[in-house]
Structure formats: structure tokens, C-alpha cells
Design a protein around this motif. Structure first.
Motif, PDB file in Angstrom:
ATOM      1  N   PHE A   1       0.728  -1.019  -0.100  1.00 24.00           N
ATOM      2  CA  PHE A   1      -0.055   0.025  -0.045  1.00 24.00           C
ATOM      3  C   PHE A   1       0.885   1.145   0.020  1.00 24.00           C
ATOM      4  O   PHE A   1       1.312   1.714   0.990  1.00 24.00           O
ATOM      5  CB  PHE A   1      -1.010  -0.123   1.253  1.00 24.00           C
ATOM      6  CG  PHE A   1      -1.841   1.150   1.195  1.00 24.00           C
ATOM      7  CD1 PHE A   1      -3.077   0.791   0.299  1.00 24.00           C
ATOM      8  CD2 PHE A   1      -2.063   2.057   2.077  1.00 24.00           C
ATOM      9  CE1 PHE A   1      -4.148   1.686   0.312  1.00 24.00           C
ATOM     10  CE2 PHE A   1      -3.106   3.079   1.899  1.00 24.00           C
ATOM     11  CZ  PHE A   1      -3.946   2.614   1.206  1.00 24.00           C
ATOM     12  N   GLY A   2       1.274   1.526  -1.163  1.00 18.43           N
ATOM     13  CA  GLY A   2       2.097   2.777  -1.427  1.00 18.43           C
ATOM     14  C   GLY A   2       3.620   2.293  -0.620  1.00 18.43           C
ATOM     15  O   GLY A   2       4.132   1.262  -1.124  1.00 18.43           O
ATOM     16  N   ASN A   3       3.957   3.053   0.257  1.00 22.22           N
ATOM     17  CA  ASN A   3       5.304   2.741   0.838  1.00 22.22           C
ATOM     18  C   ASN A   3       5.205   1.371   2.027  1.00 22.22           C
ATOM     19  O   ASN A   3       6.318   1.268   2.786  1.00 22.22           O
ATOM     20  CB  ASN A   3       5.972   3.811   1.381  1.00 22.22           C
ATOM     21  CG  ASN A   3       6.685   4.541   0.154  1.00 22.22           C
ATOM     22  OD1 ASN A   3       7.157   3.846  -0.965  1.00 22.22           O
ATOM     23  ND2 ASN A   3       6.665   5.890   0.174  1.00 22.22           N
ATOM     24  N   ILE A   4       3.871   1.062   2.544  1.00 22.35           N
ATOM     25  CA  ILE A   4       3.734   0.242   3.636  1.00 22.35           C
ATOM     26  C   ILE A   4       4.008  -1.066   3.276  1.00 22.35           C
ATOM     27  O   ILE A   4       3.563  -1.423   2.045  1.00 22.35           O
ATOM     28  CB  ILE A   4       2.335   0.525   3.948  1.00 22.35           C
ATOM     29  CG1 ILE A   4       2.023   1.763   4.492  1.00 22.35           C
ATOM     30  CG2 ILE A   4       1.822  -0.652   5.090  1.00 22.35           C
ATOM     31  CD1 ILE A   4       0.620   2.232   4.855  1.00 22.35           C
ATOM     32  N   MET A   5       4.816  -1.711   3.852  1.00 26.59           N
ATOM     33  CA  MET A   5       5.093  -2.927   3.518  1.00 26.59           C
ATOM     34  C   MET A   5       4.263  -4.243   4.343  1.00 26.59           C
ATOM     35  O   MET A   5       3.763  -3.900   5.310  1.00 26.59           O
ATOM     36  CB  MET A   5       6.813  -3.243   3.900  1.00 26.59           C
ATOM     37  CG  MET A   5       7.565  -2.456   3.054  1.00 26.59           C
ATOM     38  SD  MET A   5       9.230  -2.988   3.573  1.00 26.59           S
ATOM     39  CE  MET A   5      10.023  -1.451   2.938  1.00 26.59           C
ATOM     40  N   THR A   6       4.586  -5.328   3.815  1.00 24.74           N
ATOM     41  CA  THR A   6       3.815  -6.603   4.548  1.00 24.74           C
ATOM     42  C   THR A   6       3.839  -6.589   6.106  1.00 24.74           C
ATOM     43  O   THR A   6       2.875  -6.694   6.692  1.00 24.74           O
ATOM     44  CB  THR A   6       4.202  -7.684   3.806  1.00 24.74           C
ATOM     45  OG1 THR A   6       3.869  -7.901   2.261  1.00 24.74           O
ATOM     46  CG2 THR A   6       3.266  -9.075   4.247  1.00 24.74           C
ATOM     47  N   LYS A   7       4.998  -6.552   6.309  1.00 25.42           N
ATOM     48  CA  LYS A   7       5.483  -6.725   8.005  1.00 25.42           C
ATOM     49  C   LYS A   7       4.891  -5.707   8.748  1.00 25.42           C
ATOM     50  O   LYS A   7       4.386  -5.977   9.964  1.00 25.42           O
ATOM     51  CB  LYS A   7       6.830  -6.710   8.067  1.00 25.42           C
ATOM     52  CG  LYS A   7       7.586  -5.420   7.562  1.00 25.42           C
ATOM     53  CD  LYS A   7       9.166  -5.480   7.846  1.00 25.42           C
ATOM     54  CE  LYS A   7       9.629  -4.237   7.347  1.00 25.42           C
ATOM     55  NZ  LYS A   7      11.216  -4.249   7.620  1.00 25.42           N
ATOM     56  N   THR A   8       4.286  -4.597   8.169  1.00 29.15           N
ATOM     57  CA  THR A   8       3.564  -3.677   8.985  1.00 29.15           C
ATOM     58  C   THR A   8       2.272  -3.783   9.269  1.00 29.15           C
ATOM     59  O   THR A   8       1.652  -3.813  10.198  1.00 29.15           O
ATOM     60  CB  THR A   8       3.644  -2.029   8.337  1.00 29.15           C
ATOM     61  OG1 THR A   8       4.995  -1.551   7.952  1.00 29.15           O
ATOM     62  CG2 THR A   8       2.991  -1.036   8.912  1.00 29.15           C
ATOM     63  N   ILE A   9       1.545  -4.743   8.325  1.00 28.18           N
ATOM     64  CA  ILE A   9       0.274  -5.177   8.417  1.00 28.18           C
ATOM     65  C   ILE A   9       0.242  -6.381   9.049  1.00 28.18           C
ATOM     66  O   ILE A   9      -0.803  -6.265  10.055  1.00 28.18           O
ATOM     67  CB  ILE A   9      -0.704  -5.513   6.855  1.00 28.18           C
ATOM     68  CG1 ILE A   9      -0.100  -4.092   6.067  1.00 28.18           C
ATOM     69  CG2 ILE A   9      -1.812  -5.702   7.038  1.00 28.18           C
ATOM     70  CD1 ILE A   9      -1.003  -2.659   6.534  1.00 28.18           C
ATOM     71  N   ILE A  10       0.976  -7.164   8.875  1.00 25.74           N
ATOM     72  CA  ILE A  10       0.698  -8.777   9.339  1.00 25.74           C
ATOM     73  C   ILE A  10       1.424  -8.694  10.720  1.00 25.74           C
ATOM     74  O   ILE A  10       1.276  -9.899  11.530  1.00 25.74           O
ATOM     75  CB  ILE A  10       1.111  -9.624   8.668  1.00 25.74           C
ATOM     76  CG1 ILE A  10       2.354 -10.094   8.050  1.00 25.74           C
ATOM     77  CG2 ILE A  10       0.147  -9.756   7.470  1.00 25.74           C
ATOM     78  CD1 ILE A  10       2.683 -11.089   7.034  1.00 25.74           C
ATOM     79  N   GLY A  11       2.724  -7.838  10.842  1.00 29.42           N
ATOM     80  CA  GLY A  11       3.392  -8.053  12.314  1.00 29.42           C
ATOM     81  C   GLY A  11       2.557  -7.480  13.364  1.00 29.42           C
ATOM     82  O   GLY A  11       1.624  -6.919  13.480  1.00 29.42           O
ATOM     83  N   ALA A  12       3.317  -7.988  14.534  1.00 32.19           N
ATOM     84  CA  ALA A  12       2.653  -7.230  15.866  1.00 32.19           C
ATOM     85  C   ALA A  12       2.909  -5.872  15.885  1.00 32.19           C
ATOM     86  O   ALA A  12       2.236  -4.903  16.525  1.00 32.19           O
ATOM     87  CB  ALA A  12       3.489  -8.016  17.074  1.00 32.19           C
ATOM     88  N   ASP A  13       4.101  -5.382  15.567  1.00 34.45           N
ATOM     89  CA  ASP A  13       4.206  -3.726  15.404  1.00 34.45           C
ATOM     90  C   ASP A  13       4.146  -3.148  13.843  1.00 34.45           C
ATOM     91  O   ASP A  13       4.424  -3.830  13.121  1.00 34.45           O
ATOM     92  CB  ASP A  13       5.947  -3.582  15.957  1.00 34.45           C
ATOM     93  CG  ASP A  13       5.862  -3.846  17.498  1.00 34.45           C
ATOM     94  OD1 ASP A  13       5.026  -3.373  18.001  1.00 34.45           O
ATOM     95  OD2 ASP A  13       7.102  -4.290  17.928  1.00 34.45           O
ATOM     96  N   PRO A  14       3.814  -2.044  14.097  1.00 33.42           N
ATOM     97  CA  PRO A  14       3.162  -1.337  15.044  1.00 33.42           C
ATOM     98  C   PRO A  14       1.860  -1.638  15.281  1.00 33.42           C
ATOM     99  O   PRO A  14       1.011  -2.426  14.543  1.00 33.42           O
ATOM    100  CB  PRO A  14       3.176   0.170  14.359  1.00 33.42           C
ATOM    101  CG  PRO A  14       2.805  -0.140  12.862  1.00 33.42           C
ATOM    102  CD  PRO A  14       3.651  -1.381  12.755  1.00 33.42           C
ATOM    103  N   PRO A  15       1.271  -1.247  16.559  1.00 30.40           N
ATOM    104  CA  PRO A  15      -0.099  -1.781  17.005  1.00 30.40           C
ATOM    105  C   PRO A  15      -1.158  -1.014  16.223  1.00 30.40           C
ATOM    106  O   PRO A  15      -1.007  -0.148  15.532  1.00 30.40           O
ATOM    107  CB  PRO A  15      -0.133  -1.109  18.425  1.00 30.40           C
ATOM    108  CG  PRO A  15       0.894  -0.430  18.604  1.00 30.40           C
ATOM    109  CD  PRO A  15       2.072  -0.521  17.724  1.00 30.40           C
ATOM    110  N   GLU A  16      -2.213  -1.753  16.160  1.00 28.66           N
ATOM    111  CA  GLU A  16      -3.211  -1.068  15.261  1.00 28.66           C
ATOM    112  C   GLU A  16      -3.509   0.329  15.611  1.00 28.66           C
ATOM    113  O   GLU A  16      -3.662   1.214  14.767  1.00 28.66           O
ATOM    114  CB  GLU A  16      -4.761  -1.725  15.329  1.00 28.66           C
ATOM    115  CG  GLU A  16      -5.655  -1.301  14.682  1.00 28.66           C
ATOM    116  CD  GLU A  16      -7.262  -2.109  15.140  1.00 28.66           C
ATOM    117  OE1 GLU A  16      -7.990  -1.749  14.202  1.00 28.66           O
ATOM    118  OE2 GLU A  16      -7.206  -2.727  15.827  1.00 28.66           O
ATOM    119  N   ASN A  17      -3.956   0.573  16.806  1.00 33.04           N
ATOM    120  CA  ASN A  17      -4.442   1.816  17.219  1.00 33.04           C
ATOM    121  C   ASN A  17      -3.408   2.775  18.114  1.00 33.04           C
ATOM    122  O   ASN A  17      -3.061   2.116  19.047  1.00 33.04           O
ATOM    123  CB  ASN A  17      -5.889   2.052  17.944  1.00 33.04           C
ATOM    124  CG  ASN A  17      -6.836   1.908  17.024  1.00 33.04           C
ATOM    125  OD1 ASN A  17      -6.949   2.366  15.956  1.00 33.04           O
ATOM    126  ND2 ASN A  17      -7.750   0.884  17.376  1.00 33.04           N
TER     127      ASN A  17
END
Length: 100
Positions: free
Chosen positions: A10-26
Motif C-alpha cells: 500500500f504505497g510505501n507500507i510493507m507487508t510486515k507493517t500489516i501482518i506483524g505485531a508492530d506497530p499496534p493497530e491503534n
């Protein structure tokens, strides 16, 4: 697997940002997605129509990539759902621009 985590979804957002524990959702992940969506929507204005089809296809591939993970691992389902929400907004904007 490591290259999968480094894949931009998503643009510059990587897979690890979405499926990893960090960063938290909110509020971190939500803020990151919100900011990236703003950038992507602004960039849409300068894309010629030929690029929009390719962009749309890339986002569909990224969505499949993220959503192919859930069952296998104890991933942050809430973050994946949040990603899907923002990705859908972006896909919708691309489609609207294609149809304009």
C-alpha cells in the motif's frame, strides 16, 4: 519469506507493517494507513489512464497477498481488516478515475 515481508502492499507500507505485531493497530497503523492513503490519492491525479489499470491490478495482487496469510498464523486480524478498508478506498478511487 523475508522478501514477502518486505513487499510493498500500500504505497510505501510493507507487508510486515500489516501482518506483524508492530506497530499496534491503534493509533499507529491507522495513522500510517491514513497518511499513505492521502499521498496515494494525491498521486492519482497525476497518473495517466494507462497507468491506472496497472495500479488497480497491483492493488488487487497486494490485497490477495495480505489476505492469503490469516488462517495459517496468529496474525493481527484487526490490522488486516484495517488494511482491507483502506485498500478498498484506494481501489474505489482508482476505479472512479478510470471511469471519469
Amino acid at each position: 519469506m523475508l522478501t514477502e515481508l518486505e513487499k510493498r502492499v500500500f504505497g510505501n507500507i510493507m507487508t510486515k507493517t500489516i501482518i506483524g505485531a508492530d506497530p499496534p493497530e491503534n493509533p499507529e497503523t491507522r495513522n500510517i494507513l491514513e497518511k499513505e492513503l492521502s499521498i496515494l490519492l494525491a498521486e492519482l491525479e497525476s497518473h495517466p489512464k494507462e497507468n491506472l489499470e496497472k495500479l488497480l491490478e497491483q492493488q488487487k495482487i497486494s490485497e490477495k497477498h495480505i489476505n492469503s496469510r490469516p488462517g495459517a498464523m496468529a496474525l493481527a486480524q484487526n490490522k488486516i481488516q484495517l488494511y482491507n478498508k483502506y485498500n478498498e478506498k484506494y481501489v474505489q478511487a482508482i476505479k472512479e478515475k478510470l471511469n471519469s
